[in-house]
Write an enzyme that holds these catalytic residues in place. Structure first.
Site, PDB file in Angstrom:
ATOM      1  N   GLU A 186      -0.931   7.202   5.026  1.00 43.24           N
ATOM      2  CA  GLU A 186      -2.566   7.391   5.303  1.00 43.24           C
ATOM      3  C   GLU A 186      -2.951   6.036   5.869  1.00 43.24           C
ATOM      4  O   GLU A 186      -2.657   5.023   5.006  1.00 43.24           O
ATOM      5  CB  GLU A 186      -3.402   7.803   3.883  1.00 43.24           C
ATOM      6  CG  GLU A 186      -4.623   7.804   4.217  1.00 43.24           C
ATOM      7  CD  GLU A 186      -5.450   8.346   2.845  1.00 43.24           C
ATOM      8  OE1 GLU A 186      -6.884   8.205   2.715  1.00 43.24           O
ATOM      9  OE2 GLU A 186      -4.836   8.423   1.741  1.00 43.24           O
ATOM     10  N   ARG A 227      10.265   7.169  -6.442  1.00 41.99           N
ATOM     11  CA  ARG A 227       9.822   5.870  -5.769  1.00 41.99           C
ATOM     12  C   ARG A 227      10.539   4.697  -6.042  1.00 41.99           C
ATOM     13  O   ARG A 227      11.078   4.526  -7.160  1.00 41.99           O
ATOM     14  CB  ARG A 227       8.178   5.979  -5.753  1.00 41.99           C
ATOM     15  CG  ARG A 227       7.854   5.625  -7.266  1.00 41.99           C
ATOM     16  CD  ARG A 227       6.452   5.666  -7.365  1.00 41.99           C
ATOM     17  NE  ARG A 227       5.652   4.743  -6.340  1.00 41.99           N
ATOM     18  CZ  ARG A 227       4.367   4.695  -6.028  1.00 41.99           C
ATOM     19  NH1 ARG A 227       3.465   5.740  -6.672  1.00 41.99           N
ATOM     20  NH2 ARG A 227       3.865   3.645  -5.424  1.00 41.99           N
ATOM     21  N   LYS A 254      -3.882  -0.386  -3.834  1.00 42.48           N
ATOM     22  CA  LYS A 254      -4.567  -0.901  -2.790  1.00 42.48           C
ATOM     23  C   LYS A 254      -5.905  -1.334  -3.208  1.00 42.48           C
ATOM     24  O   LYS A 254      -6.375  -2.542  -2.687  1.00 42.48           O
ATOM     25  CB  LYS A 254      -4.682   0.195  -1.796  1.00 42.48           C
ATOM     26  CG  LYS A 254      -3.576   0.726  -1.002  1.00 42.48           C
ATOM     27  CD  LYS A 254      -3.821   1.992  -0.053  1.00 42.48           C
ATOM     28  CE  LYS A 254      -2.397   2.304   0.458  1.00 42.48           C
ATOM     29  NZ  LYS A 254      -2.580   3.634   1.464  1.00 42.48           N
TER      30      LYS A 254
END
Length: 661
Positions: A145, A365, A375
């Site tokens: 994204e 991950r 973020k």
């Protein structure tokens, strides 16, 4: 009651009272219906899962995660009051695959029946159409994204997506999942493209989810026509509550005609934001929360970075992702474990529209100690000036690592070494550093640098000696550079002492009755101190040396023709292993010593040939990179310290924490 009962028991309680309504309340019956007093242990869950996987083996097939509906029906019968999240964790443990392939070109070894032609579809015709369009080739995608910069965890995903396709002679699409105009921008798009290229990968093409907005809208209409989507006017809070309690929306049973009209009204801007959504009609009684009538479209009166003001409704991730995979004929949709529960919803949507279904596989991950991946929190650090930007060398963004001097080869070798598993774990950042250090040792040109200089003069030296030095020892293809020595220069002050001792390897003035000779590295001479010059305070400011041909046990660095540089030294931005788990106190974990500046460092004149981002080794000191703040033409040099020569002590980590020795 909500504070006392788990959600599954609370849902049972609500169902019970709806059943009895105004009838007589029976406490014993109520407690039995809600599982009051029942204690379900991890062992109970494990036993039930094991039994279900065996009993339902034929129905579940080789990949039980594709048949979660079958699994949950069986689990409800065995343990109706088991906590769903605990079951998810235990099920993933059962299905975990150990890492089995450490090659760069694939990341993992897939089981039999993983080829494009083996991916069973709702109908044989769907698969035949797909194979005709692709020729049976493997197609993967990397779908970030564009709402921020990539971090180190993305490097593993990139290697997986591109590496798997390369291994099988296929191709990879870089697709930007740009369905949220509030947070996305062209700045992030360009940064992501740069990072993928920097890691050494080239997509077959670049796409955007927004490329398919028209097609996605048509499929939303088709879903409504099939009675599988409806316009809902519940608020976000009401939707959350009804989903938690497995209660249908009061708008769920509208007619197809009414839903088509209302959805068109949404598209035409006749509703305010938050006043209407399009929801998929899935299974509100499922044990999988991603089947609880997810939102397909929401209203946002905001211009999109590519489509402008064309749309005021935007598709959700859950609606968009799988359908874009279908459009692009993606054969293998690889993603991280947090998306495992979404696989059932993914398959439901494409099957509901009779479309091609990609094979989905989830992997753990990459989590590293001392890193912050949020973020939102990184933006706060940037905006408040705690860090200099998304490329601050203390951040774990790929831009930050690049500016610090980490090599893409080192990062990818680290990802290859840790392999691919379905078990989440925390890796020591020091392990990544070791792979960077190993790569830089093989590739970085050697330069001399003196951080705390002391002048020296060699008595009786005449002329200039030219010294040719290998850029990288043992690598002839890396070339050479030349240093000129005319009898004067600078040493590191720590390589001199007034009074010698047996454990000291540098130069000394007072050496007793024994002469102490030390080699000047790469010169065919040894030197010893015969005198010194001092300033008014008595501090030694220059060494007078005597030289002779030959060798000595120890060699020291030196510089003669030099440039002056600023050196920035970086350390971990966060002191603890897992700053992301500190809640509101995360800023208290910032390392006050994470950034220091050294001025007036002397670097040998070979630096004049460097370009920004060139990585070098300052001999006997560490690895450095020429920063973008440099201006070589005007002899302004700024180096960032990448790593010291020697590694820090560290130990292996586990799922819970990673602690230094």
């Amino acid at each position: 009651m909500a504070d006392e009962l788990p959600s599954v028991q609370l849902a049972a309680a609500i169902k019970y009272f709806k059943k009895v309504k105004d009838g007589e309340y029976d406490k014993a019956d109520f407690e039995t219906s809600c599982g009051i007093g029942i204690v379900i242990t991890e062992e109970d869950i494990g036993k039930a899962i094991s039994e279900i996987l065996e009993e339902k083996k034929a129905e579940l097939g080789p990949d039980p995660l594709k048949k979660l509906g079958v699994f949950w029906q069986a689990m409800k019968l065995k343990l109706p009051f088991a906590d769903a999240s605990a079951v998810h964790v235990k099920l993933n443990d059962f299905l975990a695959r150990e890492k089995v392939d450490h090659t760069r070109e694939g990341g993992f070894t897939e089981p039999d029946g993983w080829g494009p032609a083996d991916n069973t579809q709702k109908t044989p015709e769907i698969l035949a159409k797909h194979l005709k369009e692709t020729g049976g080739a493997v197609v993967t995608r990397f779908p970030p994204e564009p709402n921020g910069y990539l971090h180190v965890g993305h490097s593993k995903a990139i290697q997986m997506d591109f590496g798997y396709a390369q291994k099988h002679g296929g191709s990879t699409i870089l697709r930007f999942d740009d369905t949220n105009p509030e947070t996305e921008s062209d700045e992030y798009v360009q940064a992501i493209q740069d990072d993928v290229k920097w890691l050494g990968y080239k997509p077959v093409r670049i796409q955007y989810s927004s490329d398919y907005f028209d097609q996605l809208y048509e499929w939303a209409i088709e879903l409504i026509k099939r009675g599988l989507a409806y316009v809902c006017h519940q608020t976000g809070k009401e939707i959350e509550e009804s989903r938690r309690n497995h209660v249908n929306s009061p708008f769920r049973d509208r007619t197809v005609e009414e839903n088509l009209k209302l959805f068109e009204d949404m598209k035409n801007g006749k509703f305010e934001e938050g006043k209407a959504t399009l929801r998929m009609k899935q299974d509100m009684q499922s044990g999988n929360s991603t089947m609880w009538d997810l939102i397909a479209y929401r209203i946002k009166f905001m211009a999109h970075h590519r489509t402008g003001d064309k749309w005021c409704i935007y598709p959700s991730y859950d609606f968009t992702h799988c359908l874009c995979d279908t459009i692009e004929n993606v054969t293998h949709s690889l993603c991280t474990l947090e998306f495992a529960d979404r696989r059932e919803a993914y398959n439901w949507l494409v099957d509901s529209l009779d479309l091609y279904r990609s094979r989905v596989w989830e992997f753990a991950r990459l989590n590293l100690t001392h890193t912050m991946l949020s973020k939102r929190k990184i933006i706060k650090l940037v905006n408040e000036g705690v860090v200099s930007g998304w490329d601050d060398p203390r951040l774990s963004t790929l831009k930050g690592y690049r500016r610090r001097g980490f090599s893409p080869a080192g990062i990818l070798k680290f990802c290859t070494d840790i392999g691919v598993t379905r078990n989440n774990s925390l890796m020591a950042h020091e392990k990544l550093e070791e792979f960077i250090r190993q790569d830089l040792n093989k590739t970085s040109p050697r330069l001399f640098a003196v951080f705390d200089p002391i002048a020296f003069t060699v008595k009786g030296w005449e002329g200039t000696k030219e010294v040719v030095i290998d850029n990288v020892p043992g690598d002839e293809e890396a070339g050479t550079h030349t240093l000129n020595f005319s009898g004067k220069g600078f040493l590191e002050s720590s390589d001199f002492r007034v009074d010698d001792d047996a454990s000291y390897y540098g130069l000394a003035l007072n050496t007793g009755d024994k002469e102490k000779w030390v080699k000047l590295k790469y010169l065919s001479i040894c030197v010893r101190v015969v005198d010194v010059k001092r300033d008014d305070t008595g501090k030694v400011i220059e060494l007078i040396l005597e030289s002779k041909e030959g060798q000595a046990h120890h060699a020291i660095s030196w510089v003669a023709e030099t440039v002056t540089a600023e050196v920035r030294e970086y350390d971990y931005l966060f002191m603890s292993d897992e700053p992301g788990k500190l809640g509101d106190d995360w800023e208290k974990d910032l390392n006050p010593d994470s950034f220091k500046v050294r001025e007036n460092v002397l670097v040998d004149a070979s630096a004049l040939t460097l370009k920004v981002e060139d990585r070098v080794q300052f001999e006997r000191i560490g690895y450095y990179v020429l920063d973008k703040d440099s201006d070589v033409a005007n002899k302004k040099f700024v180096f960032n310290r990448t790593l010291t020569l020697k590694s820090k002590k560290w130990k292996k980590t586990n799922n819970k924490s990673a602690k230094k020795k």
